[in-house]
Design a protein around this motif. Structure first.
Motif, short mmCIF file in Angstrom:
data_model
loop_
_atom_site.label_atom_id
_atom_site.label_comp_id
_atom_site.label_asym_id
_atom_site.label_seq_id
_atom_site.Cartn_x
_atom_site.Cartn_y
_atom_site.Cartn_z
N GLY A 149 -4.47 2.89 0.57
CA GLY A 149 -5.78 2.63 0.00
C GLY A 149 -6.78 3.61 0.59
O GLY A 149 -6.47 4.37 1.50
N GLY A 349 -6.86 -1.61 -6.17
CA GLY A 349 -7.10 -0.18 -6.19
C GLY A 349 -6.04 0.57 -6.95
O GLY A 349 -4.99 0.01 -7.31
N ARG A 361 -8.49 8.41 -5.92
CA ARG A 361 -8.36 6.97 -5.71
C ARG A 361 -9.63 6.23 -6.14
O ARG A 361 -10.74 6.75 -5.99
CB ARG A 361 -8.10 6.64 -4.24
CG ARG A 361 -6.77 7.17 -3.70
CD ARG A 361 -6.64 6.79 -2.23
NE ARG A 361 -5.47 7.36 -1.59
CZ ARG A 361 -4.40 6.68 -1.21
NH1 ARG A 361 -4.35 5.38 -1.41
NH2 ARG A 361 -3.39 7.28 -0.62
N GLU A 363 -11.20 2.01 -5.81
CA GLU A 363 -10.93 0.77 -5.09
C GLU A 363 -12.13 -0.16 -5.24
O GLU A 363 -13.29 0.30 -5.28
CB GLU A 363 -10.69 1.11 -3.61
CG GLU A 363 -9.90 0.10 -2.83
CD GLU A 363 -9.37 0.72 -1.53
OE1 GLU A 363 -8.59 1.70 -1.62
OE2 GLU A 363 -9.74 0.24 -0.46
#
Length: 398
Positions: A149, A349, A361, A363
């Motif tokens: 993450g 995420g 990414r 999240e």
């Protein structure tokens, strides 16, 4: 005798070696060796954070419009000097208000020597500054591509405690057994923690003091099992970590002639992985200098939708004192709202890697409680109990 000059000289003259357990992902990834055995590698990463509450800041996420105050960059080198000796080092830059850890630092620097024993299939010793073997992720927590993450589970790997819990400088001995049923590895280290800076002062005194916390002692131990197929099947680890600091020149306003901070923790880590999914859970129990028992646990599931696209869901719990799990006694004693003593964090995420060297990414976190927030960027008396936070991050490695 002051030990700092020794470690500084060691780190500067012996640039760091590669000494990870062979069955684990290398915590110090390196590029292909050239004919001199010298490699260079690195990464750059930029994050964005935005909280639903202006009074709840994580890397200044409560600022209007959010914050880009989460920047990471590193450059490392590795030199395979002989068949049994190597050196490596990494310089790391971070801008991360949640950990009070801005600027450039020597992330690791050690010499690694391997040898044979009648009891192991591989063994070695590292001398210098190295990442503490604690849980599944502490050794690789500064490499964005290895984290599960944008941020790690804050119960186990809190950002506000990162500067002093992450690394040690001293000696680390490791040994591995390779068998058809899997790999069994043991790591033991002794030395001193790296200087914790003002982050430790904010945790204990909620402010930056004129005095300094001097590193005193650090001990780590980890027993780890990995299945016969790399990164598939079962993995498990039992970790122990202990570190302590002495506060020098404490001010009379504290009412202290001397002060020693210490923390001891044990963690149990368990993971089961298939090619397209995995389940990970870790729990720890820590005892601080004031005998407060800190409990942490999280459960995370990851699923790979496409070869370059994966998603995850996580539930994370931190309790600062098991004697007062939900903070009622602390609130009654005038030590702030009860929800500052715990945190329940639920997050989802996604990670898209269109190329092996590029990661994008997203999240989202829904949090109840503020136990992992830092007083360095928050007035915890005014922080909201329930809040949300969105994150984005782009990372490139070379």
């Amino acid at each position: 005798m002051d030990r700092k000059p020794f470690f500084l000289l060691l780190c500067c003259t012996c640039v760091l070696p590669v000494g990870a357990v062979a069955a684990e992902p290398d915590p110090y990834p390196l590029s292909t060796s050239d004919r001199y055995g010298l490699n260079f590698n690195g990464f750059v990463s930029q994050g964005y954070f935005n909280s639903s509450s202006s009074s709840n800041n994580f890397n200044r996420s409560g600022k209007p419009g959010g914050s880009f105050d989460f920047t990471e960059a590193a450059a490392n080198m590795h030199w395979q000097w002989t068949d049994r000796m190597s050196f490596a080092a990494q310089a790391l830059y971070r801008k991360a208000p949640a950990s009070v850890d801005d600027g450039v630092r020597l992330d690791y620097a050690f010499v690694n020597t391997t040898f044979q024993t009648p009891f192991t299939d591989a063994a070695g010793v590292m001398i210098g500054r190295f990442k503490n073997p604690f849980g599944f992720y502490n050794e690789t927590r500064d490499v964005p591509f290895t984290r599960p993450g944008i941020i790690l589970p804050q119960s186990m790997y809190t950002e506000r405690g990162r500067p002093f819990a992450m690394s040690s400088q001293g000696i680390l001995v490791y040994g591995d057994l390779y068998r058809p049923w899997g790999t069994l590895g043991l790591k033991l280290s002794f030395g001193e923690p790296v200087p914790g800076g003002s982050s430790l002062e904010y945790i204990i005194f909620n402010k930056d003091l004129p005095g300094e916390f001097e590193p005193r002692r650090a001990i780590t131990a980890q027993l780890r099992y990995d299945g016969p197929e790399p990164q598939l099947g079962w993995s498990a680890a039992l970790s122990y970590q202990e570190y302590s600091y002495d506060l020098t020149k404490p001010r009379a306003s504290l009412g202290l002639d001397s002060f020693r901070f210490s923390y001891k923790s044990v963690a149990l880590s368990l993971q089961y992985a298939e090619p397209d999914w995995k389940i990970t859970s870790e729990s720890s129990r820590g005892v601080a200098f004031d005998d407060a028992v800190r409990l942490t646990t999280y459960l995370q599931g990851d699923y790979r939708i496409l070869p370059d696209l994966s998603v995850f869901a996580r539930a994370d719990l931190m309790i600062l004192d098991n004697r007062d799990r939900w903070g009622k006694k602390a609130e009654a004693a005038g030590r702030g709202p009860d929800y500052n003593r715990y945190a329940k964090d639920y997050s989802i995420g996604m990670n898209w890697e269109p190329r092996p060297d590029l990661s994008l990414r997203l999240e989202w976190h829904h949090t109840i409680g503020n136990a992992f927030l830092s007083s360095a960027e928050n007035d915890l008396l005014d922080a909201a109990k329930t809040w949300n936070m969105g994150m984005a991050q782009i990372s490139y490695r070379f």
